[in-house]
Design an enzyme around this catalytic site. Structure first.
Site, PDB file in Angstrom:
ATOM      1  N   TYR A   1      24.331 102.118  16.929  1.00 23.92           N
ATOM      2  CA  TYR A   1      22.960 102.645  16.914  1.00 23.92           C
ATOM      3  C   TYR A   1      21.964 101.544  16.573  1.00 23.92           C
ATOM      4  O   TYR A   1      20.915 101.423  17.208  1.00 23.92           O
ATOM      5  CB  TYR A   1      22.853 103.771  15.876  1.00 23.92           C
ATOM      6  CG  TYR A   1      21.544 104.524  15.953  1.00 23.92           C
ATOM      7  CD1 TYR A   1      21.443 105.707  16.679  1.00 23.92           C
ATOM      8  CD2 TYR A   1      20.406 104.051  15.300  1.00 23.92           C
ATOM      9  CE1 TYR A   1      20.246 106.391  16.760  1.00 23.92           C
ATOM     10  CE2 TYR A   1      19.196 104.729  15.386  1.00 23.92           C
ATOM     11  CZ  TYR A   1      19.124 105.898  16.112  1.00 23.92           C
ATOM     12  OH  TYR A   1      17.937 106.573  16.196  1.00 23.92           O
TER      13      TYR A   1
ATOM     14  N   PHE B   1      -0.394  99.495  39.047  1.00 30.38           N
ATOM     15  CA  PHE B   1       0.650 100.337  39.638  1.00 30.38           C
ATOM     16  C   PHE B   1       0.342 101.804  39.321  1.00 30.38           C
ATOM     17  O   PHE B   1      -0.385 102.108  38.379  1.00 30.38           O
ATOM     18  CB  PHE B   1       2.002  99.925  39.046  1.00 30.38           C
ATOM     19  CG  PHE B   1       3.151 100.667  39.647  1.00 30.38           C
ATOM     20  CD1 PHE B   1       3.459 100.527  40.986  1.00 30.38           C
ATOM     21  CD2 PHE B   1       3.933 101.506  38.875  1.00 30.38           C
ATOM     22  CE1 PHE B   1       4.524 101.224  41.546  1.00 30.38           C
ATOM     23  CE2 PHE B   1       4.998 102.208  39.423  1.00 30.38           C
ATOM     24  CZ  PHE B   1       5.292 102.060  40.766  1.00 30.38           C
ATOM     25  N   ASP B   2       0.896 102.729  40.092  1.00 32.22           N
ATOM     26  CA  ASP B   2       0.511 104.148  39.930  1.00 32.22           C
ATOM     27  C   ASP B   2       0.850 104.722  38.548  1.00 32.22           C
ATOM     28  O   ASP B   2       0.028 105.416  37.954  1.00 32.22           O
ATOM     29  CB  ASP B   2       1.046 105.027  41.067  1.00 32.22           C
ATOM     30  CG  ASP B   2       2.551 104.976  41.239  1.00 32.22           C
ATOM     31  OD1 ASP B   2       3.186 104.102  40.620  1.00 32.22           O
ATOM     32  OD2 ASP B   2       3.103 105.795  41.978  1.00 32.22           O
TER      33      ASP B   2
ATOM     34  N   ASP C   1       2.258  93.077  33.656  1.00 32.08           N
ATOM     35  CA  ASP C   1       3.177  94.105  34.124  1.00 32.08           C
ATOM     36  C   ASP C   1       4.166  93.281  34.950  1.00 32.08           C
ATOM     37  O   ASP C   1       3.876  92.880  36.072  1.00 32.08           O
ATOM     38  CB  ASP C   1       2.419  95.131  34.964  1.00 32.08           C
ATOM     39  CG  ASP C   1       3.343  96.188  35.543  1.00 32.08           C
ATOM     40  OD1 ASP C   1       4.578  95.986  35.513  1.00 32.08           O
ATOM     41  OD2 ASP C   1       2.836  97.204  36.036  1.00 32.08           O
TER      42      ASP C   1
ATOM     43  N   ALA D   1       7.269  93.504  36.309  1.00 30.80           N
ATOM     44  CA  ALA D   1       8.411  94.047  37.062  1.00 30.80           C
ATOM     45  C   ALA D   1       9.040  93.032  38.027  1.00 30.80           C
ATOM     46  O   ALA D   1      10.249  92.986  38.171  1.00 30.80           O
ATOM     47  CB  ALA D   1       7.979  95.301  37.819  1.00 30.80           C
TER      48      ALA D   1
ATOM     49  N   LYS E   1      13.568  96.467  38.652  1.00 34.14           N
ATOM     50  CA  LYS E   1      13.164  95.547  39.733  1.00 34.14           C
ATOM     51  C   LYS E   1      13.897  94.219  39.490  1.00 34.14           C
ATOM     52  O   LYS E   1      15.080  94.147  39.762  1.00 34.14           O
ATOM     53  CB  LYS E   1      11.638  95.384  39.752  1.00 34.14           C
ATOM     54  CG  LYS E   1      10.834  96.648  39.447  1.00 34.14           C
ATOM     55  CD  LYS E   1      10.932  97.731  40.465  1.00 34.14           C
ATOM     56  CE  LYS E   1      10.284  99.040  40.093  1.00 34.14           C
ATOM     57  NZ  LYS E   1       9.001  99.070  39.461  1.00 34.14           N
TER      58      LYS E   1
ATOM     59  N   HIS F   1       1.934 112.325  44.464  1.00 29.56           N
ATOM     60  CA  HIS F   1       2.739 111.952  45.637  1.00 29.56           C
ATOM     61  C   HIS F   1       4.217 112.254  45.464  1.00 29.56           C
ATOM     62  O   HIS F   1       4.922 112.474  46.426  1.00 29.56           O
ATOM     63  CB  HIS F   1       2.539 110.474  45.981  1.00 29.56           C
ATOM     64  CG  HIS F   1       2.881 109.526  44.882  1.00 29.56           C
ATOM     65  ND1 HIS F   1       2.060 109.338  43.794  1.00 29.56           N
ATOM     66  CD2 HIS F   1       3.956 108.748  44.680  1.00 29.56           C
ATOM     67  CE1 HIS F   1       2.615 108.449  42.993  1.00 29.56           C
ATOM     68  NE2 HIS F   1       3.773 108.080  43.496  1.00 29.56           N
TER      69      HIS F   1
END
Ligand SMILES: *Cc1c(COP(=O)(O)O)cnc(C)c1O
Length: 464
Positions: A72, A129-130, A220, A222, A263, A455
């Site tokens: 843990y 990004f969305d 971001d 990714a 990604k 979407h």
């Protein structure tokens, strides 16, 4: 004779995929309410819906799975990952999360606030990004797109279409007081503008401008490795530098990052937030514990943390990157040769078809890119994704449909999954639809939609 492009790996295990008939596909897409997300994966032959979590892990990653430490607290798998991130990105503080949007939730809770604390705040950057935009708007704050104008013309061949327009950014800084701008976010590569990279010079200059106004900059991250490879290929002065050194320099200009490990981590699930600054890290830890889990696992199994630490290193290997970027370009070139309008230069993880140029007569109210996506599926069981008016959602204030500058149909290529033969098949499907494009006269209308990120679950019917 110049030796041809070939994948720097061989296949050790196979997963069968099945070709289907046109009448089967027509029935399935109608049942799916013309939303490609609603299809079952067996109903798809070549799945280019996303490159997220769909990559193939290496034998070294699978070996690491067996070494996973499921303690843990203080698992050795966590420390392996922490060391990798510290070495590759130069970020000493790490919070694992179950995926990228979870990392966004943690970082934004710390920096923007929770609930209505975000009201009146703005987060400038290149095209968000969305889910990033979703998390900003969920906090009643606004994402402001400061991407350079060249990004919105698919025909302009600009090497770094992900770049931030410094003039637009400074306007945001002048229009809002410092305390209303909790961060500036640079997405590398810029997914929403077509997997387009950001140059080192632009990262450096954006960071310098933000510093002058006292605004912290985050990535971001990714697709950080793909971005670094484009810098190596396209930016003067970087051709002889190692990808790892380019990555280190990129991250030297920012305070931290969120990352979707699905990604460039080449794992099937995972994410993290990384920080340079201990104070911000501490502020984020309570949110991580509340939303994700204790700091040394954060919603991830120990084995997955281990596989990620190997995947991040593999993603920076030059042979892998050259094959990866080469495969995307291979598909891009096949489509371009047939006259199909695709975004140029080709992105790092996907080919983006310019749906407005593909179907110029279709009204935007009938969702041009979505219509193209449905046609490609019917033609050959190929699944792409709409990046257009459906994904752009409604304006949070006026509730009107937002029509973005570009209607794109994205064909995202999973990492190390498909061969060049598959790419030839994909090109043939697209070209067949292109040749009969004049017969596509009507699109779709929405019959049901969610309030946020519509979407994913939208339901459609043919427009009448
Ligand atoms: C995928 C992605 C995210 C969200 O990550 P998930 O792992 O899907 O939650 C955020 N930003 C960018 C640029 C992405 O590509």
């Amino acid at each position: 004779m110049e030796l041809p492009f070939a994948e720097p790996y061989r296949i050790k295990m196979i997963e069968p995929i099945r070709r289907t008939t046109r009448s089967e596909r027509e029935a399935w897409i109608a049942r799916a309410k013309y939303n490609l997300f609603n299809l079952r994966s067996e109903e798809v032959y070549i799945d280019l819906l996303t490159d997220s979590g769909t990559g193939a892990m290496s034998s070294a990653q699978w070996a690491e799975i067996m070494l996973g430490d499921e303690s843990y607290a203080g698992a050795s798998s966590y420390y392996k990952l922490k060391e990798t991130i510290s070495e590759l990105l130069g970020m000493p503080f790490l919070l694992p999360a179950h995926q990228g949007r979870a990392a966004e939730n943690v970082l934004f809770s710390a920096l923007i606030g929770v609930g209505k604390e975000g009201e009146g705040k703005v987060v400038p950057g290149n095209s968000h990004f969305d889910t990033t935009k979703g998390h900003i708007e969920f906090r009643h704050a606004h994402a402001i797109d400061c991407t350079i104008d060249e990004a919105f013309d698919t025909e302009i061949d600009h090497p770094f279409k992900g770049n931030v327009d410094l003039g637009k950014l400074e306007k945001v800084f002048m229009a809002h007081p410092r305390e209303r701008i909790p961060l500036c976010l640079i997405t590398i590569t810029c997914n929403s503008s077509g997997g387009q990279p950001v140059s080192m010079a632009n990262i450096r200059e954006t960071s310098a401008l933000c510093k002058r106004y006292g605004i912290p900059v985050y990535f971001d991250a990714a697709r950080f490795a793909e971005n670094a490879y484009f810098i190596k290929l396209r930016e003067p002065g970087f051709a002889d530098k190692a990808v790892k050194d380019i990555v280190r320099e990129m991250f030297s200009y920012v305070e931290g990052c969120t990352m979707s490990s699905k990604k460039d981590g080449i794992v099937n699930i995972g994410g993290f937030t990384a920080f340079r600054n201990e104070e911000t890290f501490r502020a984020a830890t309570s949110f991580n514990i509340m939303f994700e889990g204790y700091n040394t696992y954060g919603g991830m199994a120990g084995r997955d943390l281990g596989a990620l630490s190997v995947g991040l290193r593999e993603a920076c290997e030059p042979d892998y990157l050259s094959s990866r970027i080469g495969q995307v370009a291979y598909l891009g070139k096949a489509l371009t040769a047939a006259g199909v309008p695709v975004q140029k230069p080709y992105g790092g993880h996907a080919i983006f078809i310019d749906a407005k140029r593909f179907l110029p007569k279709l009204p935007r109210e009938e969702f041009i890119a979505q219509t193209l996506g449905v046609e490609l599926y019917k033609e050959g069981g190929l699944r792409g994704v709409e990046i257009g008016a459906i994904m752009a959602d409604r304006d949070p204030d006026t509730h009107e449909n937002r029509y973005p500058a570009l209607e794109l149909l994205r064909l995202a290529i999973p990492r190390r999954v498909y061969t060049s033969d598959h790419m030839d098949y994909v090109a043939a499907v697209v070209i067949n639809v292109f040749e009969r494009r004049d017969a596509i006269k009507r699109g779709y209308r929405i019959t049901w939609e969610a309030k946020l990120l519509r979407h994913f679950t939208v339901e459609l019917a043919p427009a009448t």
